[in-house]
Write a protein that holds these residues in place. Structure first.
Motif, short mmCIF file in Angstrom:
data_model
loop_
_atom_site.label_atom_id
_atom_site.label_comp_id
_atom_site.label_asym_id
_atom_site.label_seq_id
_atom_site.Cartn_x
_atom_site.Cartn_y
_atom_site.Cartn_z
N VAL A 135 0.85 -1.20 0.00
CA VAL A 135 0.00 0.00 0.00
C VAL A 135 0.88 1.25 0.00
O VAL A 135 0.67 2.18 -0.78
N ARG A 136 1.89 1.23 0.87
CA ARG A 136 2.79 2.39 0.96
C ARG A 136 3.48 2.63 -0.39
O ARG A 136 3.54 3.77 -0.87
N LEU A 144 0.56 10.02 -4.00
CA LEU A 144 -0.72 10.35 -3.36
C LEU A 144 -0.57 10.26 -1.84
O LEU A 144 0.17 9.41 -1.34
N PRO A 145 -1.30 11.12 -1.12
CA PRO A 145 -1.34 10.97 0.34
C PRO A 145 -2.25 9.79 0.71
O PRO A 145 -3.12 9.41 -0.08
N GLY A 146 -2.05 9.24 1.89
CA GLY A 146 -2.87 8.12 2.33
C GLY A 146 -4.35 8.43 2.32
O GLY A 146 -5.18 7.55 2.08
N GLU A 147 -4.68 9.70 2.53
CA GLU A 147 -6.09 10.13 2.57
C GLU A 147 -6.80 9.88 1.24
O GLU A 147 -8.03 9.90 1.18
N ALA A 148 -6.05 9.68 0.17
CA ALA A 148 -6.63 9.46 -1.15
C ALA A 148 -7.19 8.05 -1.30
O ALA A 148 -7.82 7.73 -2.31
N LEU A 149 -6.93 7.20 -0.31
CA LEU A 149 -7.27 5.78 -0.45
C LEU A 149 -8.18 5.29 0.67
O LEU A 149 -7.92 5.54 1.85
N VAL A 150 -9.25 4.58 0.28
CA VAL A 150 -10.06 3.83 1.23
C VAL A 150 -9.92 2.36 0.90
O VAL A 150 -9.98 1.97 -0.28
N LEU A 151 -9.70 1.53 1.90
CA LEU A 151 -9.64 0.08 1.69
C LEU A 151 -10.92 -0.54 2.20
O LEU A 151 -11.31 -0.30 3.35
N ALA A 171 -1.25 0.43 11.25
CA ALA A 171 -0.16 0.97 10.40
C ALA A 171 -0.75 1.67 9.18
O ALA A 171 -0.27 2.73 8.77
N LEU A 172 -1.82 1.10 8.62
CA LEU A 172 -2.48 1.73 7.47
C LEU A 172 -3.09 3.06 7.89
O LEU A 172 -3.00 4.05 7.17
N LYS A 173 -3.70 3.07 9.07
CA LYS A 173 -4.28 4.31 9.60
C LYS A 173 -3.20 5.37 9.76
O LYS A 173 -3.43 6.55 9.49
N ASP A 174 -2.01 4.95 10.19
CA ASP A 174 -0.91 5.90 10.37
C ASP A 174 -0.48 6.52 9.04
O ASP A 174 0.04 7.63 9.00
N GLY A 176 -2.59 7.38 6.93
CA GLY A 176 -3.70 8.26 6.55
C GLY A 176 -4.77 7.53 5.76
O GLY A 176 -5.81 8.09 5.41
N VAL A 177 -4.53 6.25 5.46
CA VAL A 177 -5.49 5.44 4.71
C VAL A 177 -6.73 5.20 5.56
O VAL A 177 -6.62 4.99 6.77
N ARG A 178 -7.92 5.27 4.94
CA ARG A 178 -9.14 5.02 5.68
C ARG A 178 -9.66 3.60 5.42
O ARG A 178 -9.40 3.03 4.36
N LEU A 179 -10.36 3.07 6.40
CA LEU A 179 -10.84 1.69 6.31
C LEU A 179 -12.35 1.65 6.29
O LEU A 179 -13.02 2.35 7.06
N ALA A 180 -12.89 0.82 5.40
CA ALA A 180 -14.33 0.65 5.30
C ALA A 180 -14.72 -0.80 5.54
O ALA A 180 -13.97 -1.71 5.21
N ILE A 181 -15.89 -1.00 6.13
CA ILE A 181 -16.48 -2.34 6.18
C ILE A 181 -17.46 -2.44 5.02
O ILE A 181 -18.39 -1.63 4.91
N ASP A 182 -17.22 -3.40 4.13
CA ASP A 182 -18.04 -3.58 2.93
C ASP A 182 -19.19 -4.54 3.24
O ASP A 182 -19.10 -5.34 4.18
#
Ligand code: C2E
Ligand code: MG
Ligand code: MG
Ligand code: MG
Length: 282
Positions: A135-136, A144-151, A171-174, A176-182
């Motif tokens: 991911v990194r 892109l910044p981590g904020e650009a990505l939702v997993l 670590a993903l949150k650190d 800036g990546v956001r996490l979704a429950i699908d």
């Protein structure tokens, strides 16, 4: 006796198993070749702000165009790729492609609020040691910044989780990546994830969305879920919105975002860019 029973069963089921295995083995070989020779494509489906139809994001959905079977949909090949382990390479490719496409879209215009991209992740990918590094790397190479990505994760990822997965999610949150429950509202999705894990987004499954237009109980239940997620600062996206009636009900009960054929089907990258630009120019 157990041995005899086992053997009887084996005899009875063996022919079926065999053809099934042959089929999936052939498909599995094709899958491996397809990953290696870059045959997969991404389509994108807009995620819109329900109040004004503005596109805030695109969800990447994998497609496999084949000469013999036409475009193969994910329900056919994702499960297989999960079983064979090819999902790790395929998933890495999806991440790279989706971040590269988003970076190109972001460069092609001035965005008051830059769009983000949402990528589906299988349990197997997360259990593979290299996921966070992948991911990194994808973000870095797309600049892109981590904020650009939702997993987007499903319960299967979260249910079987162990300490390592939880550490990886942090670590993903650190980054800036956001996490979704699908697919929330199907299977064993539980609100306790909100307490235990750094979840930013919940995607309400399309079966649930269909339900709210038909029965009051589903509607009231979703209303309750929205009240709880609001308390946690979790964003809600309703999936599979097909009718204006469903959309209006969702707006009424305070659901912020949605996705579905009412707005757009998943489309090729070029069309996705046109939709984004048009939505931003209004
Ligand atoms: P999902 O992530 O829940 O994606 C939503 C699915 O619903 C997509 O199917 C989409 O085309 C479909 N859909 C969207 N709007 C509507 C609507 O209004 N009505 C109806 N009936 N369907 C709608 P698709 O593209 O066939 O993908 C199926 C599933 O395959 C996805 O469900 C996701 O779980 C998985 N998948 C797709 N791409 C990937 C990928 O790159 N990696 C992984 N791990 N899984 C993927
Ligand atoms: Mg999804
Ligand atoms: Mg879903
Ligand atoms: Mg689904």
């Amino acid at each position: 006796a157990a041995k005899a029973a086992g053997r009887r069963q084996w005899c009875r089921f063996q022919p079926e198993l065999h053809t099934g295995m042959l089929e999936s083995r052939a498909l599995s070989a094709q899958l491996e070749e397809a990953v290696r020779s870059d045959e997969f494509r991404l389509h994108y489906q807009p995620i819109v702000e329900l109040a004004d139809d503005r596109i805030v994001a695109m969800e990447a959905l994998a497609r496999w165009p084949t000469r013999r079977h036409g475009v193969v949909l994910p329900e056919r090949f994702i499960t297989l790729a999960e079983e064979t382990g090819h999902i790790v390479q395929l998933g890495a490719w999806v991440l790279q492609r989706a971040t590269a496409d988003l970076a190109a879209w972001r460069r092609s215009g001035d965005w008051p609020t830059p769009p983000y991209v949402s990528v589906n992740v299988s349990a197997r990918q997360l259990h593979d040691g290299g996921f966070v590094a992948g991911v990194r790397a994808a973000l870095e190479s797309a600049q892109l910044p981590g904020e650009a990505l939702v997993l987007e994760l499903t319960e299967s990822v979260l249910m079987g989780r162990h300490d390592q997965v939880e550490a990886d999610l942090r670590a993903l949150k650190d980054l800036g990546v956001r996490l979704a429950i699908d697919d929330f509202g199907t299977g064993y999705s539980s609100l306790s994830y909100l307490r235990e894990l750094p979840i930013d987004v919940i995607k309400i499954d399309k079966s649930f969305v269909r339900g709210i237009a038909r029965n009051q109980q589903d509607l009231r239940l979703l209303e309750g879920i929205i009240r709880i997620t609001d308390t946690f600062g979790v964003q809600l996206i309703a999936e599979g919105i097909e009718t204006a009636q469903q959309r209006d009900l969702l707006i009424e009960i305070g659901c912020g975002f949605g996705q579905g054929y009412l707005f757009s089907k998943p489309v090729a990258p070029g069309e996705a860019e046109r939709l984004l630009v048009a939505s931003n120019d209004r």
